[in-house]
Each structure stands twice: as structure tokens, then as C-alpha cells.
Design a protein around this motif. Sequence first.
Motif, PDB file in Angstrom:
ATOM      1  N   PRO A 134      28.556  51.597  49.278  1.00  0.00           N
ATOM      2  CA  PRO A 134      28.488  51.072  47.896  1.00  0.00           C
ATOM      3  C   PRO A 134      29.514  49.976  47.642  1.00  0.00           C
ATOM      4  N   GLU A 135      30.749  50.154  48.166  1.00  0.00           N
ATOM      5  CA  GLU A 135      31.773  49.138  47.986  1.00  0.00           C
ATOM      6  C   GLU A 135      31.386  47.837  48.700  1.00  0.00           C
ATOM      7  N   ASP A 136      30.847  47.953  49.908  1.00  0.00           N
ATOM      8  CA  ASP A 136      30.420  46.754  50.635  1.00  0.00           C
ATOM      9  C   ASP A 136      29.316  46.011  49.884  1.00  0.00           C
ATOM     10  N   ARG A 137      28.341  46.765  49.353  1.00  0.00           N
ATOM     11  CA  ARG A 137      27.235  46.130  48.619  1.00  0.00           C
ATOM     12  C   ARG A 137      27.755  45.457  47.348  1.00  0.00           C
ATOM     13  N   LEU A 138      28.654  46.130  46.621  1.00  0.00           N
ATOM     14  CA  LEU A 138      29.184  45.551  45.386  1.00  0.00           C
ATOM     15  C   LEU A 138      30.025  44.325  45.687  1.00  0.00           C
ATOM     16  N   GLY A 139      30.876  44.411  46.705  1.00  0.00           N
ATOM     17  CA  GLY A 139      31.692  43.258  47.072  1.00  0.00           C
ATOM     18  C   GLY A 139      30.845  42.074  47.498  1.00  0.00           C
ATOM     19  N   GLY A 140      29.784  42.338  48.270  1.00  0.00           N
ATOM     20  CA  GLY A 140      28.896  41.262  48.681  1.00  0.00           C
ATOM     21  C   GLY A 140      28.175  40.636  47.505  1.00  0.00           C
ATOM     22  N   ALA A 141      27.783  41.474  46.548  1.00  0.00           N
ATOM     23  CA  ALA A 141      27.097  40.947  45.363  1.00  0.00           C
ATOM     24  C   ALA A 141      28.033  40.067  44.540  1.00  0.00           C
ATOM     25  N   LEU A 142      29.272  40.516  44.339  1.00  0.00           N
ATOM     26  CA  LEU A 142      30.228  39.723  43.562  1.00  0.00           C
ATOM     27  C   LEU A 142      30.508  38.387  44.234  1.00  0.00           C
ATOM     28  N   ALA A 143      30.715  38.413  45.558  1.00  0.00           N
ATOM     29  CA  ALA A 143      31.050  37.187  46.279  1.00  0.00           C
ATOM     30  C   ALA A 143      29.884  36.206  46.277  1.00  0.00           C
ATOM     31  N   CYS A 144      28.693  36.688  46.615  1.00  0.00           N
ATOM     32  CA  CYS A 144      27.547  35.789  46.776  1.00  0.00           C
ATOM     33  C   CYS A 144      27.022  35.272  45.440  1.00  0.00           C
ATOM     34  N   VAL A 145      26.954  36.143  44.433  1.00  0.00           N
ATOM     35  CA  VAL A 145      26.416  35.705  43.139  1.00  0.00           C
ATOM     36  C   VAL A 145      27.364  34.724  42.458  1.00  0.00           C
ATOM     37  N   HIS A 177      35.503  25.568  42.800  1.00  0.00           N
ATOM     38  CA  HIS A 177      35.943  26.804  42.135  1.00  0.00           C
ATOM     39  C   HIS A 177      34.984  27.949  42.466  1.00  0.00           C
ATOM     40  N   GLY A 178      33.712  27.629  42.688  1.00  0.00           N
ATOM     41  CA  GLY A 178      32.779  28.652  43.140  1.00  0.00           C
ATOM     42  C   GLY A 178      33.154  29.204  44.505  1.00  0.00           C
ATOM     43  N   VAL A 179      33.598  28.309  45.405  1.00  0.00           N
ATOM     44  CA  VAL A 179      34.082  28.768  46.714  1.00  0.00           C
ATOM     45  C   VAL A 179      35.265  29.712  46.543  1.00  0.00           C
ATOM     46  N   ALA A 180      36.174  29.355  45.608  1.00  0.00           N
ATOM     47  CA  ALA A 180      37.333  30.207  45.357  1.00  0.00           C
ATOM     48  C   ALA A 180      36.916  31.563  44.784  1.00  0.00           C
ATOM     49  N   LEU A 181      35.921  31.574  43.912  1.00  0.00           N
ATOM     50  CA  LEU A 181      35.438  32.839  43.345  1.00  0.00           C
ATOM     51  C   LEU A 181      34.871  33.750  44.438  1.00  0.00           C
ATOM     52  N   GLY A 182      34.036  33.181  45.308  1.00  0.00           N
ATOM     53  CA  GLY A 182      33.473  33.974  46.388  1.00  0.00           C
ATOM     54  C   GLY A 182      34.529  34.447  47.364  1.00  0.00           C
ATOM     55  N   GLY A 183      35.465  33.564  47.704  1.00  0.00           N
ATOM     56  CA  GLY A 183      36.535  33.946  48.620  1.00  0.00           C
ATOM     57  C   GLY A 183      37.429  35.032  48.057  1.00  0.00           C
ATOM     58  N   ALA A 210      38.910  36.426  38.650  1.00  0.00           N
ATOM     59  CA  ALA A 210      37.764  35.570  38.363  1.00  0.00           C
ATOM     60  C   ALA A 210      37.913  34.882  37.009  1.00  0.00           C
ATOM     61  N   LEU A 211      38.464  35.595  36.035  1.00  0.00           N
ATOM     62  CA  LEU A 211      38.671  34.995  34.719  1.00  0.00           C
ATOM     63  C   LEU A 211      39.659  33.831  34.795  1.00  0.00           C
ATOM     64  N   LEU A 212      40.723  33.992  35.590  1.00  0.00           N
ATOM     65  CA  LEU A 212      41.676  32.899  35.775  1.00  0.00           C
ATOM     66  C   LEU A 212      41.013  31.698  36.450  1.00  0.00           C
ATOM     67  N   LEU A 213      40.188  31.977  37.460  1.00  0.00           N
ATOM     68  CA  LEU A 213      39.505  30.879  38.149  1.00  0.00           C
ATOM     69  C   LEU A 213      38.498  30.188  37.238  1.00  0.00           C
ATOM     70  N   LEU A 214      37.802  30.940  36.404  1.00  0.00           N
ATOM     71  CA  LEU A 214      36.861  30.332  35.460  1.00  0.00           C
ATOM     72  C   LEU A 214      37.589  29.477  34.429  1.00  0.00           C
ATOM     73  N   THR A 215      38.753  29.942  34.000  1.00  0.00           N
ATOM     74  CA  THR A 215      39.558  29.143  33.067  1.00  0.00           C
ATOM     75  C   THR A 215      40.001  27.845  33.722  1.00  0.00           C
ATOM     76  N   SER A 216      40.438  27.954  34.985  1.00  0.00           N
ATOM     77  CA  SER A 216      40.843  26.755  35.720  1.00  0.00           C
ATOM     78  C   SER A 216      39.658  25.812  35.915  1.00  0.00           C
ATOM     79  N   MET A 217      38.492  26.377  36.251  1.00  0.00           N
ATOM     80  CA  MET A 217      37.307  25.553  36.454  1.00  0.00           C
ATOM     81  C   MET A 217      36.943  24.805  35.174  1.00  0.00           C
ATOM     82  N   THR A 218      37.011  25.483  34.038  1.00  0.00           N
ATOM     83  CA  THR A 218      36.699  24.841  32.765  1.00  0.00           C
ATOM     84  C   THR A 218      37.663  23.705  32.456  1.00  0.00           C
TER      85      THR A 218
END
Length: 244
Positions: A134-145, A177-183, A210-218
Motif C-alpha cells: 500500500p505504501e509503495d502504491r501510494l508513493g508511486g501515485a503521489l510522485a507520478c500524478v 517544479h513538477g520534477v521537484a514534486l515527483g522527486g 509539496a505545499l512549499l514547492l507549489l508556493t515556490s512554483m506560483t
Amino acid sequence: MRSVMWVLLAVVALGVGVASASEIRGALEREREYRGASACAAAPVEASGCVWEQQFTVRRAAMNRGERSESPVAELVLPSGKPWEVTFRRTEPVMSGMQPGEKVVGVIWHGQVVEVRDSERRRQQTSDGPVGWPEDRLGGALACVSFGLAALVGGLWPLFARGEPRHATAAKMVRWHGVALGGTATLTLWAQAANDWPLWALPAIWGPLALLLLTSMTAFTLGALRGDLDHDAPAPPEPQPQPS
């Protein structure tokens, strides 16, 4: 062409992310079933939902560290002499210490060795083990999406704003910033697996990052649209004086 490549990457990442997200519920149910399984009264003759602990002897253990496409694999032998090949998702903590002739205990569930324990009572899930999926699936979903959405926006934006350098720079800010979110999601998953944190630790740790990265991206995107990043663009060549 570069924007098209980003769009293609985004589509692939979103497909993988959606597939991973769809598997989370099934992985959770399978893990709960395994944790709640009772011990078998005797060695199961065929695949069964009960849990049976079987002693094996290690014949060989191949880490395959230099081969990216190969999983770590061990060949275990039953007392009857029948070999049983088991693969692992990683080498720690049991696989890396396996030596030929060593005795280990394999946990059999639904006809598969899902866990291996050594003489020091350390345990490790095999590739067939349900714990940790479950953790692997959730982590993969967060990174890829997260990467896929940002890459899709950053890839399509220049296609609809051709000839606008500031829009192209803004799109670049979104993409990276998307690369940073996935990484960041991938690093969070690695930390969770290494420390055996619960499932909820993934969104709890990755969410604020992710919130910090989204703020930076904006901020960077708006700065690019205002022209604050224009100095990053190469300056136009200065006109050469004409010979008199």
C-alpha cells in the motif's frame, strides 16, 4: 518538439499514477488479510489462506546490485531437497546477510514464500509479500500524478502561447517544479520504507513539502510573466559598427 516530449512524459506519468492509485485499496485489503491470517494446523498441501512457517537452507543468494533489471534472488532448499526460488524488492535487512548453508524460516501464504526470517529473528518481505505494497502504491501515485500534472501544464502552455518568451519561461518553471514534486514524493517513500513508518506518514510528510514547492512554483511563474526573470534570457547581439 521539447513541449511535445514533456506532454508525452506527462501522459505516461499520469497513466502510471492513476494505475498505482487504483491498486491502493486492493493492496490494503491483501495486507489486512495476511496480518489477520491464522497459523496452519499442518503443512498445507496446496495454496491456503493460513500461514505456515517452513525451514529452508540457503543454497545461493544473488544481490544483482549491478543489474538494474534484475531483482535480488535467493535459492532456498526444503528438507526434502526441493529448491524454491525467492525474489526480493531490496537487499536489506535479511537478504544481504544470506550465506550458503544458512538456515532461514520462510513464511508461506497462498502457496508463496511471502517473508523470510533469519537466525537473529530479522524479517524481510519477498516480492510476493503483501506488507508494504500500500505504501509503495501510494508513493508511486503521489510522485507520478504530481509530476504528470505539472509536466502536462508546462508542456501544453508553450504550444498555446507561441512567440511569447515570458510564457515559455513560466512554463519552464512549472515543469521543473513538477520534477521537484515527483522527486520529493520518491524520497519520502524511500524514507518511509527505510524507517518502517506507517502509511499515513507519506501524505503527512510530503504534503507540507509539496505545499512549499507549489508556493515556490506560483511565485516563479508569476515572476516570469511579469518579466522578473528576463535577465536569465540571453541578451540580443549588439549591432556591429559599419566600416566607414
